[in-house]
Scaffold this motif. Structure first.
Motif, PDB file in Angstrom:
ATOM      1  N   ALA A 175       6.564 -22.272 -27.657  1.00 23.73           N
ATOM      2  CA  ALA A 175       5.635 -22.677 -28.701  1.00 23.73           C
ATOM      3  C   ALA A 175       4.298 -22.403 -28.422  1.00 23.73           C
ATOM      4  O   ALA A 175       3.867 -23.269 -27.857  1.00 23.73           O
ATOM      5  N   THR A 176       3.809 -20.984 -28.405  1.00 19.76           N
ATOM      6  CA  THR A 176       2.451 -20.878 -27.813  1.00 19.76           C
ATOM      7  C   THR A 176       1.107 -21.014 -28.876  1.00 19.76           C
ATOM      8  O   THR A 176       0.152 -21.402 -28.288  1.00 19.76           O
ATOM      9  N   GLY A 177       1.721 -21.074 -30.054  1.00 17.89           N
ATOM     10  CA  GLY A 177       0.442 -21.441 -30.942  1.00 17.89           C
ATOM     11  C   GLY A 177       0.327 -22.697 -31.404  1.00 17.89           C
ATOM     12  O   GLY A 177      -0.646 -22.997 -32.165  1.00 17.89           O
ATOM     13  N   LEU A 178       1.067 -23.745 -30.799  1.00 15.97           N
ATOM     14  CA  LEU A 178       1.042 -24.969 -31.130  1.00 15.97           C
ATOM     15  C   LEU A 178      -0.366 -25.717 -30.649  1.00 15.97           C
ATOM     16  O   LEU A 178      -0.790 -26.559 -31.378  1.00 15.97           O
ATOM     17  N   LEU A 179      -0.734 -25.307 -29.491  1.00 16.97           N
ATOM     18  CA  LEU A 179      -1.914 -25.945 -28.885  1.00 16.97           C
ATOM     19  C   LEU A 179      -3.068 -24.955 -28.669  1.00 16.97           C
ATOM     20  O   LEU A 179      -2.604 -23.966 -28.121  1.00 16.97           O
ATOM     21  N   ARG A 180      -4.213 -25.147 -29.160  1.00 17.67           N
ATOM     22  CA  ARG A 180      -5.154 -24.424 -28.807  1.00 17.67           C
ATOM     23  C   ARG A 180      -6.521 -25.235 -28.025  1.00 17.67           C
ATOM     24  O   ARG A 180      -6.724 -26.199 -27.956  1.00 17.67           O
ATOM     25  N   ARG A 181      -7.013 -24.110 -27.046  1.00 21.81           N
ATOM     26  CA  ARG A 181      -7.897 -24.825 -26.298  1.00 21.81           C
ATOM     27  C   ARG A 181      -9.382 -24.201 -26.938  1.00 21.81           C
ATOM     28  O   ARG A 181      -9.656 -23.015 -27.226  1.00 21.81           O
ATOM     29  N   LEU A 182     -10.416 -25.290 -27.363  1.00 27.06           N
ATOM     30  CA  LEU A 182     -11.448 -24.724 -27.963  1.00 27.06           C
ATOM     31  C   LEU A 182     -12.516 -24.470 -27.167  1.00 27.06           C
ATOM     32  O   LEU A 182     -13.484 -23.653 -27.313  1.00 27.06           O
ATOM     33  N   ARG A 183     -12.610 -24.942 -25.825  1.00 28.58           N
ATOM     34  CA  ARG A 183     -13.938 -24.773 -24.838  1.00 28.58           C
ATOM     35  C   ARG A 183     -13.018 -24.593 -23.439  1.00 28.58           C
ATOM     36  O   ARG A 183     -12.015 -25.085 -23.177  1.00 28.58           O
ATOM     37  N   SER A 184     -13.878 -23.694 -22.702  1.00 24.85           N
ATOM     38  CA  SER A 184     -13.223 -23.431 -21.498  1.00 24.85           C
ATOM     39  C   SER A 184     -13.980 -24.378 -20.290  1.00 24.85           C
ATOM     40  O   SER A 184     -14.834 -24.948 -20.601  1.00 24.85           O
ATOM     41  N   ARG A 185     -13.158 -24.257 -19.338  1.00 24.20           N
ATOM     42  CA  ARG A 185     -13.852 -25.078 -18.301  1.00 24.20           C
ATOM     43  C   ARG A 185     -14.999 -24.455 -17.728  1.00 24.20           C
ATOM     44  O   ARG A 185     -15.197 -23.140 -17.641  1.00 24.20           O
ATOM     45  N   PRO A 186     -16.020 -24.903 -17.141  1.00 29.04           N
ATOM     46  CA  PRO A 186     -17.309 -24.376 -16.880  1.00 29.04           C
ATOM     47  C   PRO A 186     -17.112 -23.524 -15.642  1.00 29.04           C
ATOM     48  O   PRO A 186     -16.087 -23.654 -14.778  1.00 29.04           O
ATOM     49  N   PRO A 187     -17.858 -22.454 -15.639  1.00 26.33           N
ATOM     50  CA  PRO A 187     -17.896 -21.513 -14.714  1.00 26.33           C
ATOM     51  C   PRO A 187     -17.955 -22.072 -12.965  1.00 26.33           C
ATOM     52  O   PRO A 187     -18.824 -21.257 -12.380  1.00 26.33           O
ATOM     53  N   LYS A 188     -17.840 -23.374 -12.760  1.00 22.92           N
ATOM     54  CA  LYS A 188     -18.366 -23.786 -11.630  1.00 22.92           C
ATOM     55  C   LYS A 188     -16.897 -23.972 -10.819  1.00 22.92           C
ATOM     56  O   LYS A 188     -15.955 -24.513 -11.189  1.00 22.92           O
ATOM     57  N   LEU A 189     -17.104 -23.559  -9.535  1.00 22.25           N
ATOM     58  CA  LEU A 189     -16.001 -23.667  -8.461  1.00 22.25           C
ATOM     59  C   LEU A 189     -15.471 -25.086  -8.306  1.00 22.25           C
ATOM     60  O   LEU A 189     -14.123 -25.304  -8.516  1.00 22.25           O
ATOM     61  N   LYS A 190     -16.067 -26.014  -7.995  1.00 21.53           N
ATOM     62  CA  LYS A 190     -15.798 -27.086  -7.694  1.00 21.53           C
ATOM     63  C   LYS A 190     -16.297 -28.167  -8.714  1.00 21.53           C
ATOM     64  O   LYS A 190     -17.487 -28.342  -9.180  1.00 21.53           O
TER      65      LYS A 190
END
Ligand SMILES: [Zn+2]
Ligand SMILES: [Zn+2]
Length: 270
Positions: A175-190
């Motif tokens: 079920a790929t459409g069940l969960l959506r991610r609204l924001r991404s992880r900040p582009p910081k390595l650690k």
């Protein structure tokens, strides 16, 4: 030679020669660089695939965090986080520790959609799910999603590459459409522990549970670091009406004090 190159490629003899060449002059293992001894669709050698150390008891029965086997037979017990009720998922398990081999295997999958390797990892996760009956007794398999921008940049979601063959193996719908991610992880390595929790809080949104029978979900991701991502997914699913939320990840990052984590090397340093 007067035949065209195309006709040459279609020649069965030529194809046999190509196949032989791939065995005689194999490509290097994409993890350690050693030549691959056997023709395989997985571009990683047997030694590297056997390298990651599997997580076994003693471990936390809820989140699957292993305890160092410090002689005297430590038994399964809740870890500090689970004793404090930190996680909103019901159960999580990981295949192996996030060590140097595991890191390179997962990086390979993160930057190239190597489907045979994803299939191999799915077979490992099937073993993990079969060992813990609740994990296989679900109504659908849900990969931890990327946000739309990240998905566009990368072209695929590595968690979905693993979840798809796993769903097939477990005989459950993906079920790929069940969960959506609204924001991404900040582009910081650690990220610090605090940042990990802050950046994923409220970052996921789930469809209402009515669309899936009985609403038991198995989340799939590549790595469990602090558990913050799986927790945020579980919160979203819980508030959408899902009743049981389980998770499997390929690897688990362990704190520095644990011996396996102490030997963690940087990629490329040998
Ligand atoms: Zn190798
Ligand atoms: Zn725990």
């Amino acid at each position: 030679m007067n035949r065209s190159e195309e006709a040459d490629r279609a020649n069965p003899l030529r194809r046999a020669v190509d196949a032989l060449a791939s065995v005689l002059f194999p490509a290097p293992c994409r993890v350690c660089g050693e030549p691959l001894a056997t023709a395989s669709r997985i571009p990683v050698c047997r030694a590297c695939l056997a390298g990651p150390s599997r997580i076994e008891s003693p471990m936390c029965p809820k989140c699957g965090r292993p305890f160092p086997p410090l002689g005297g037979g430590v038994s399964d017990r809740l870890c500090r986080a689970c004793a404090l009720g930190l996680y909103h998922f019901d159960l999580a398990r990981s295949f192996a520790r996030y060590d140097a081999e595991m890191e390179r295997i997962l990086l390979l999958l993160k930057y190239e959609p190597v489907t045979p390797l994803a299939g191999w990892l799915a077979a490992r996760l099937e073993q993990v799910a079969r060992a813990e009956p609740a994990l296989g007794d679900v109504d659908c398999i849900v990969p931890v999603p990327l946000d739309r921008k990240r998905l566009r940049e990368r072209g695929y979601n590595q968690a979905e590459l693993i979840a798809r063959p796993l769903a097939k193996r477990l005989g459950k719908p993906l079920a790929t459409g069940l969960l959506r991610r609204l924001r991404s992880r900040p582009p910081k390595l650690k990220l610090s522990r605090r940042e990990r929790w802050d950046t994923v809080r409220g970052a996921f949104e789930a469809e209402a549970a009515g669309r899936v029978d009985r609403s038991r979900v198995l989340l799939v991701d590549d790595v469990l670091t602090s558990g913050a991502t799986l927790d945020a997914c579980a919160r979203a699913l819980r508030s959408a009406g899902f009743t049981a939320i389980y998770a499997v990840t390929v690897a688990r990052v362990l704190p520095r004090w644990e011996p396996a984590a102490m030997s963690l090397r940087e990629p490329g340093s040998g």
